[in-house]
Design a protein around this motif. Structure first.
Motif, mmCIF file in Angstrom:
data_model
loop_
_atom_site.group_PDB
_atom_site.id
_atom_site.type_symbol
_atom_site.label_atom_id
_atom_site.label_comp_id
_atom_site.label_asym_id
_atom_site.label_seq_id
_atom_site.Cartn_x
_atom_site.Cartn_y
_atom_site.Cartn_z
ATOM 1 N N ALA A 16 -10.323 -0.859 -0.539
ATOM 2 C CA ALA A 16 -9.821 0.039 0.380
ATOM 3 C C ALA A 16 -10.641 1.136 -0.251
ATOM 4 O O ALA A 16 -10.402 1.403 -1.411
ATOM 5 C CB ALA A 16 -8.553 0.522 0.682
ATOM 6 N N ASP A 24 -1.947 0.667 -0.518
ATOM 7 C CA ASP A 24 -1.832 1.455 0.843
ATOM 8 C C ASP A 24 -2.815 0.871 1.819
ATOM 9 O O ASP A 24 -3.917 1.256 1.710
ATOM 10 C CB ASP A 24 -1.623 3.056 0.468
ATOM 11 N N MET A 25 -2.371 0.566 2.843
ATOM 12 C CA MET A 25 -3.341 0.211 3.928
ATOM 13 C C MET A 25 -3.727 1.245 4.913
ATOM 14 O O MET A 25 -4.708 1.062 5.711
ATOM 15 C CB MET A 25 -2.699 -1.101 4.859
ATOM 16 N N GLY A 26 -3.319 2.373 4.789
ATOM 17 C CA GLY A 26 -3.787 3.671 5.296
ATOM 18 C C GLY A 26 -3.336 3.831 6.886
ATOM 19 O O GLY A 26 -3.723 4.502 7.710
ATOM 20 N N ASN A 27 -2.472 2.853 7.203
ATOM 21 C CA ASN A 27 -1.675 2.778 8.612
ATOM 22 C C ASN A 27 -0.240 2.920 8.661
ATOM 23 O O ASN A 27 0.425 2.271 9.701
ATOM 24 C CB ASN A 27 -2.302 1.579 9.442
ATOM 25 N N GLY A 28 0.474 3.127 7.601
ATOM 26 C CA GLY A 28 1.837 3.174 7.580
ATOM 27 C C GLY A 28 2.320 2.067 6.985
ATOM 28 O O GLY A 28 3.586 1.901 6.907
ATOM 29 N N MET A 29 1.378 1.250 6.691
ATOM 30 C CA MET A 29 1.748 -0.362 6.017
ATOM 31 C C MET A 29 1.313 -0.329 4.507
ATOM 32 O O MET A 29 0.455 0.294 4.169
ATOM 33 C CB MET A 29 1.212 -1.290 6.829
ATOM 34 N N TYR A 30 2.089 -0.998 3.703
ATOM 35 C CA TYR A 30 1.534 -1.364 2.244
ATOM 36 C C TYR A 30 1.564 -3.095 2.244
ATOM 37 O O TYR A 30 2.051 -3.699 3.066
ATOM 38 C CB TYR A 30 2.419 -0.816 1.201
ATOM 39 N N ALA A 330 6.244 -2.371 6.362
ATOM 40 C CA ALA A 330 6.140 -0.493 6.519
ATOM 41 C C ALA A 330 6.422 0.230 5.389
ATOM 42 O O ALA A 330 7.382 -0.207 4.558
ATOM 43 C CB ALA A 330 7.148 -0.280 7.762
ATOM 44 N N LYS A 331 5.624 1.165 4.848
ATOM 45 C CA LYS A 331 6.007 1.992 3.766
ATOM 46 C C LYS A 331 7.324 2.797 3.881
ATOM 47 O O LYS A 331 7.982 2.728 4.934
ATOM 48 C CB LYS A 331 4.897 3.027 3.417
ATOM 49 N N SER A 339 -2.503 8.949 -1.238
ATOM 50 C CA SER A 339 -3.213 7.533 -1.677
ATOM 51 C C SER A 339 -3.505 7.760 -3.118
ATOM 52 O O SER A 339 -4.385 8.510 -3.177
ATOM 53 C CB SER A 339 -4.178 7.238 -0.671
#
Length: 558
Positions: A16, A24-30, A330-331, A339
Motif C-alpha cells: 500500500a 491499514d487497508m485504507g477502507n476501515g479494515m486492517y 474492521a479497525k 496511517s
C-alpha cells in the motif's frame, strides 16, 4: 495447507502506498499481521488515546523497542528503553538466546514502567515519564535465575503483585506461574511467593490438534473484570499451542482454565502470548504474536468479546467459545486514525534511525554520522556475521521486500570487508573486500560450516549500489531441541529466499551468486544489516589503523 500459507504470505505482501507492507487497508479494515516485523512477546498499554507497545529484544542494542499507535493498527517506533546491556563485559559479544526476554509495560502514578527478565539474572525494572525517554537505569527487582515473562498488577487496595513464568533451560522446570508481592514502589519482590498455576493440575483441553495436556504455560498477564481475576497465558508451545485464560475470584486462586483461541481452521499457527487492551471507547482487543520462522515473530490484532465472563478472542464460527485468528477485520473505532508503519528506510540525515540495532553492546567508535552519511568503522570481528556484534541490523519488514544501499569503502588493510547482509543462524551478504589486487565485489554465504564465495569485478572507486530482494519459501526443517517447544522432528517452515545484486551506476542491477534461504536465529527471525569488519585476529596495536565504509542511504521497498 502449506500452499495456502505461501499464497497468503505472497498475497499479503501486496503493498500500500508503495510500501512492502501496510496493515491499514485504507477502507476501515486492517489485515494481519499489524506488525510484519519480529516484535516478539508484545505487550501493550493505553494511556488516554495513545497505545504503547514493547517487545523482547534479546541481545539487540538498543533494547526494549517502544512503538506508538492511536488505533492498534498503525505503529511507529518512538524509542528504546535500554541503551546498553549489563554486565557490559558479558554482552560485548552476541549472547544468542540471552539478554532481554518478554517484557510488560504499565502506566502508574504518571510514570511508564517496564518489567523485563534476563533469564540468567532475574527480573528488572526501568521507568520513564515519557515513553520516548529518558529511561532509568535497570533496577534488579528479583534475583531469580530462570524467572521469565514478568507482569505487574495492582489490586483495588493499591497492593502490587508480580506474576511470572519459568524457563526450563535455566530453572530446570517450567509449566508453572508464580505470584509474588511487590514493594510499595514496585521496585522489589517482598516476602515468599506462591505457585498459582501448575499445568499438571488442569484437565486436558480441546484444541485444533485434538485433546491436549496443559504444557509450557508461559507469558502470564494478570487482569481483573466483573469481580474475576483473569490470568492470560499461552500454553502448548510457541508454534502449535493455544491461548489459555485462567480465572478465579481470588488472586491467589484456585483458578479454572479454558482454551480461548487456537489456530482453528486458519493457517495462523500457534497464536501466542500478548496483551488484552481496552480502547477509550470501550472495545476489547487482544494483540499477540505468531512465529513465522525466518521472518520472526510477527504481531496480530484480534477482536475480543465476552461470553459468560470468559473472553473469546478472534472469531468463533462454531460458537464453542474457542476463537480463532482473523486475517482481515474492521479497525478499532477510535477518535484518531493516522496511517503509518514502523520506520525502515534511512537517509541518515538526522543520525542513525530508530529501526537499527546492534547485535551486542556497541563500541563507542563503531559508528558515527560524517557528512550526512553513516560511517562504519572496520571493527575486528568474527567472520561469521551471526557472531559479529557490529552487525547494524533491522527486522525483516515484510514477507516480500527489497533493501538497497549505497556505500563507499575506504579500507586501509587487506581483508577489510563491508556489505549488506541477512543473518540468522546462517548468513549471506553482498559487499566489498579489500584484496591484494584492490577492492573487489564479493558475495558470501554460510550454512553450518560451509562457506560459499562468488567474486565480482574490481571496484576502483570503492563506491557501489548493493541490493537484496526477499520472497517467502516453504521448507522442511528440523524442530528445535529445546524442551520448551512441543514440535515434531521435522516441520514446515516459512523462510526468506534472498537474491543479491549490485550496480555501478544506480540504474542497472546485476545479480551475483545463487539464491540464499535465510533461517531464524536464537528466538529471533533473520535480520538484515550493514557491517564493516577487519580480519578476525587483527592485533590490538593496529586495530585503530583501519578503514571505514560510508553508507549514503538505506531504502526498503517492494
Amino acid at each position: 495447507m502449506i500452499a495456502a500459507i505461501l499464497a497468503m504470505a505472497l498475497a499479503a505482501s501486496s503493498p500500500a502506498a508503495g510500501l512492502p507492507w501496510q496493515a491499514d487497508m485504507g477502507n476501515g479494515m486492517y489485515r494481519n499481521p499489524v506488525l510484519a516485523g519480529d516484535y516478539s512477546d508484545p505487550d501493550v498499554v493505553r494511556v488516554g488515546q495513545d497505545f504503547y507497545l514493547v517487545a523482547s529484544s534479546f541481545t539487540n542494542v538498543p533494547g526494549l523497542p517502544i512503538l506508538h499507535s492511536r488505533d492498534l493498527v498503525n505503529w511507529t517506533i518512538v524509542g528504546h528503553a535500554l541503551h546498553h546491556l549489563e554486565p557490559a563485559a558479558h554482552f560485548s559479544t552476541p549472547r544468542r538466546g540471552g539478554g532481554v526476554w518478554a517484557p510488560a509495560i504499565r502506566y502508574r502514578n504518571r510514570r511508564f514502567l517496564i518489567y523485563y527478565p534476563d533469564p540468567d539474572r532475574g527480573i528488572y525494572l526501568v521507568t520513564a515519564k515519557d515513553p520516548r525517554g529518558p529511561w532509568t537505569e535497570p533496577m534488579l527487582v528479583w534475583d531469580a535465575k530462570g524467572a521469565i515473562d514478568p507482569a505487574p498488577f495492582w489490586d483495588a487496595k493499591g497492593r502490587g503483585w508480580l506474576v511470572n513464568a519459568w524457563a526450563g533451560s535455566r530453572a530446570g522446570f517450567n509449566n508453572i506461574v508464580t505470584l509474588n508481592r511487590l514493594s510499595t514502589d514496585g521496585a522489589h519482590v517482598v516476602g515468599k511467593g506462591r505457585t498459582i498455576i501448575d499445568g499438571k493440575d488442569f484437565a486436558p483441553v480441546a484444541t485444533r490438534d485434538g485433546v491436549r495436556r496443559w504444557s509450557v504455560i508461559e507469558g502470564p498477564k494478570l487482569y481483573r473484570r466483573n469481580g474475576w481475576f483473569y490470568l492470560f497465558a499461552p500454553a502448548g508451545g510457541v508454534k502449535q499451542g493455544w491461548q489459555g485464560v485462567f480465572r478465579s475470584r481470588r488472586i491467589e486462586g484456585p483458578y479454572e482454565a479454558r482454551n480461548v483461541m487456537d489456530q482453528g481452521t486458519t493457517d495462523i499457527n500457534g497464536p501466542h502470548q500478548g496483551a488484552w487492551v481496552t480502547t477509550a471507547q470501550g472495545e476489547d482487543w487482544f494483540i499477540h504474536f505468531q512465529d513465522r520462522d525466518g521472518y520472526g515473530r510477527v504481531v496480530h490484532l484480534e477482536p475480543m468479546s465476552w461470553r459468560g465472563d470468559w473472553p473469546v478472542i478472534g472469531t468463533d464460527p462454531d460458537g464453542d467459545g474457542r476463537g480463532e485468528p482473523v486475517t482481515v477485520h474492521a479497525k478499532p473505532r477510535v477518535a484518531a486514525q493516522v496511517s503509518s508503519v514502523p520506520q525502515a528506510s534511512d537517509d541518515f540525515a538526522a543520525g542513525i534511525g530508530p529501526a537499527w540495532q546492534w547485535n551486542s553492546d556497541p563500541g563507542a567508535d563503531w559508528a558515527r554520522i560524517a557528512g550526512g552519511k553513516l560511517r562504519l568503522k572496520s571493527v575486528t570481528a568474527s567472520a561469521n556475521l551471526y557472531e559479529a556484534g557490529n552487525l547494524l541490523s533491522q527486522k525483516l519488514p515484510a514477507p516480500s521486500f527489497s533493501a538497497t544501499t549505497i556505500v563507499t569503502f575506504a579500507p586501509l588493510r587487506v581483508g577489510e570487508r563491508t556489505g549488506l547482509a541477512i543473518a540468522g543462524h546462517s548468513y549471506a551478504f553482498i559487499g566489498l573486500e579489500n584484496m591484494a589486487e584492490g577492492i573487489r565485489l564479493i558475495e558470501e554465504s554460510s550454512s553450518d560450516t560451509t562457506v560459499h564465495r562468488v567474486t565480482g569485478p574490481l571496484v576502483a572507486t570503492g563506491r557501489i549500489w548493493l541490493r537484496l530482494r526477499a520472497e517467502p519459501t516453504i521448507l522442511d526443517v528440523p524442530g528445535p531441541p529445546e524442551a520448551e517447544f512441543d514440535l515434531p522432528a521435522m516441520h514446515k517452515a516459512i523462510e526468506p529466499k534472498v537474491r543479491f545484486s549490485y550496480s555501478l551506476d544506480g540504474r542497472s542491477f546485476v545479480d551475483l551468486g545463487e539464491a540464499f534461504v535465510a533461517d531464524q536465529g536464537r528466538w529471533t527471525g533473520a535480520q538484515i544489516g550493514l557491517f564493516a569488519t577487519a580480519p578476525y585476529g587483527t592485533p590490538a596495536a593496529v586495530a585503530t589503523s583501519v578503514g571505514h565504509a560510508d553508507y549514503e542511504s538505506f531504502t526498503v521497498g517492494r
